[in-house]
Scaffold this active site. Sequence first.
Site, PDB file in Angstrom:
ATOM      1  N   PHE A   2     -10.929-146.319  31.444  1.00  0.00           N
ATOM      2  CA  PHE A   2     -12.171-146.146  31.072  1.00  0.00           C
ATOM      3  C   PHE A   2     -13.346-147.064  30.914  1.00  0.00           C
ATOM      4  CE2 PHE A   2      -8.762-148.626  28.429  1.00  0.00           C
ATOM      5  CZ  PHE A   2      -9.392-149.909  27.917  1.00  0.00           C
ATOM      6  N   HIS A  12     -16.984-156.747  19.310  1.00  0.00           N
ATOM      7  CA  HIS A  12     -15.813-156.541  20.523  1.00  0.00           C
ATOM      8  C   HIS A  12     -16.133-158.508  19.461  1.00  0.00           C
ATOM      9  CE1 HIS A  12     -13.866-158.933  24.257  1.00  0.00           C
ATOM     10  NE2 HIS A  12     -14.333-160.165  23.877  1.00  0.00           N
ATOM     11  N   ARG A  36     -15.528-151.204  12.264  1.00  0.00           N
ATOM     12  CA  ARG A  36     -14.790-149.725  13.699  1.00  0.00           C
ATOM     13  C   ARG A  36     -14.866-149.239  12.770  1.00  0.00           C
ATOM     14  NH1 ARG A  36     -11.579-153.413  17.809  1.00  0.00           N
ATOM     15  NH2 ARG A  36     -13.641-153.625  19.453  1.00  0.00           N
ATOM     16  N   ARG A  71     -11.038-159.723  14.241  1.00  0.00           N
ATOM     17  CA  ARG A  71     -10.034-159.556  14.561  1.00  0.00           C
ATOM     18  C   ARG A  71      -9.800-157.885  13.277  1.00  0.00           C
ATOM     19  NH1 ARG A  71     -10.003-158.164  20.218  1.00  0.00           N
ATOM     20  NH2 ARG A  71      -7.918-156.329  19.468  1.00  0.00           N
ATOM     21  N   LYS A  85     -22.319-154.838  19.749  1.00  0.00           N
ATOM     22  CA  LYS A  85     -22.590-153.941  20.774  1.00  0.00           C
ATOM     23  C   LYS A  85     -24.062-153.478  20.636  1.00  0.00           C
ATOM     24  CE  LYS A  85     -17.538-153.464  22.016  1.00  0.00           C
ATOM     25  NZ  LYS A  85     -16.336-152.329  22.697  1.00  0.00           N
TER      26      LYS A  85
HETATM   27  O1  CDP Z   1     -11.640-154.156  22.336  1.00  0.00           O
HETATM   28  P1  CDP Z   1     -10.069-154.805  21.745  1.00  0.00           P
HETATM   29  O2  CDP Z   1      -9.897-155.588  22.119  1.00  0.00           O
HETATM   30  O3  CDP Z   1     -10.365-154.391  20.724  1.00  0.00           O
HETATM   31  O4  CDP Z   1     -10.036-153.441  22.774  1.00  0.00           O
HETATM   32  P2  CDP Z   1      -9.159-153.462  24.518  1.00  0.00           P
HETATM   33  O5  CDP Z   1      -8.138-152.961  25.153  1.00  0.00           O
HETATM   34  O6  CDP Z   1      -9.544-154.804  25.161  1.00  0.00           O
HETATM   35  O7  CDP Z   1     -10.768-152.875  25.473  1.00  0.00           O
HETATM   36  C1  CDP Z   1     -11.528-153.496  25.120  1.00  0.00           C
HETATM   37  C2  CDP Z   1     -12.931-152.254  25.423  1.00  0.00           C
HETATM   38  O8  CDP Z   1     -12.771-151.167  25.289  1.00  0.00           O
HETATM   39  C3  CDP Z   1     -13.080-151.431  23.529  1.00  0.00           C
HETATM   40  O9  CDP Z   1     -13.879-152.647  23.081  1.00  0.00           O
HETATM   41  C4  CDP Z   1     -13.585-150.304  24.339  1.00  0.00           C
HETATM   42  O10 CDP Z   1     -14.993-150.854  23.877  1.00  0.00           O
HETATM   43  C5  CDP Z   1     -13.278-149.684  25.751  1.00  0.00           C
HETATM   44  N1  CDP Z   1     -12.349-148.922  24.979  1.00  0.00           N
HETATM   45  C6  CDP Z   1     -13.264-147.596  25.938  1.00  0.00           C
HETATM   46  O11 CDP Z   1     -13.504-147.232  25.636  1.00  0.00           O
HETATM   47  N2  CDP Z   1     -11.681-146.489  25.747  1.00  0.00           N
HETATM   48  C7  CDP Z   1     -10.293-146.434  25.179  1.00  0.00           C
HETATM   49  N3  CDP Z   1      -9.817-145.281  25.464  1.00  0.00           N
HETATM   50  C8  CDP Z   1      -9.897-147.969  25.129  1.00  0.00           C
HETATM   51  C9  CDP Z   1     -10.709-149.632  24.782  1.00  0.00           C
HETATM   52 MG    MG Z   2      -9.987-156.708  24.231  1.00  0.00          MG
END
Ligand code: CDP
Ligand code: MG
Length: 186
Positions: free
Chosen positions: A64, A125, A112, A92, A15
């Site tokens: 978000f 991501h 992370r 992941r 990112k």
């Molecule tokens: O990226 P990942 O698949 O682990 O998580 P997601 O639940 O698919 O969420 C996508 C992206 O949204 C995350 O990687 C974060 O950058 C963002 N996010 C956020 O800004 N605030 C949250 N509470 C949860 C996710």
């Molecule tokens: Mg995701």
Amino acid sequence: MSSKIPLELTLAILKPHVVKNPIVLQKIYEMITENGLKVVRSQRKIITLPEADLFYQEHRQKFFYNRLVTFMSSGPSDILILAGENAVLKWREIMGPTKVFQAQYSAPDTIRGKFGLSDTRNATHGSDSTESAEREMQILFKDFDSKKWRETDRSLRDLGQKMKLDAESFKNNIDESSVDREQNVK
Ligand code: CDP
Ligand code: MG
């Protein structure tokens, strides 16, 4: 070298806040290669707002969402197609939990856990399934043909991929000339 498990593809994004930090960027590329994942395609570009909107459509209703798509289109990202056995799950695992506070607490050695700054700026991501990987690759690598790539999977695996490190961007790119040769092997 050959194994019966087919190679899997996953879509990774380093990112914008990571791309701005060369030391962190290099560490993440090292974590990718040390874990046996291969960079099949890479590009550095600013993800446009419409692309981010399409990419994250499953989150449109989330609180978000706006800060996420705004951040993702705020500067260049490194966008990668990674290949490896169980690449989706493996990447992941290397990334760690979505939420940085949780990652720092329960998985401090993950990307992370080490390099995430906030829930949104959580460094990387990774696709959550092979189906998502396919959809995401079509959005960000429009000319990439995963079916065609899979047809060459065996020869890539048997001959080994020749990776070359781009010292400027710290990218490990496949030596395209070696891939072309391999694709010509019938
Ligand atoms: O990226 P990942 O698949 O682990 O998580 P997601 O639940 O698919 O969420 C996508 C992206 O949204 C995350 O990687 C974060 O950058 C963002 N996010 C956020 O800004 N605030 C949250 N509470 C949860 C996710
Ligand atoms: Mg995701």
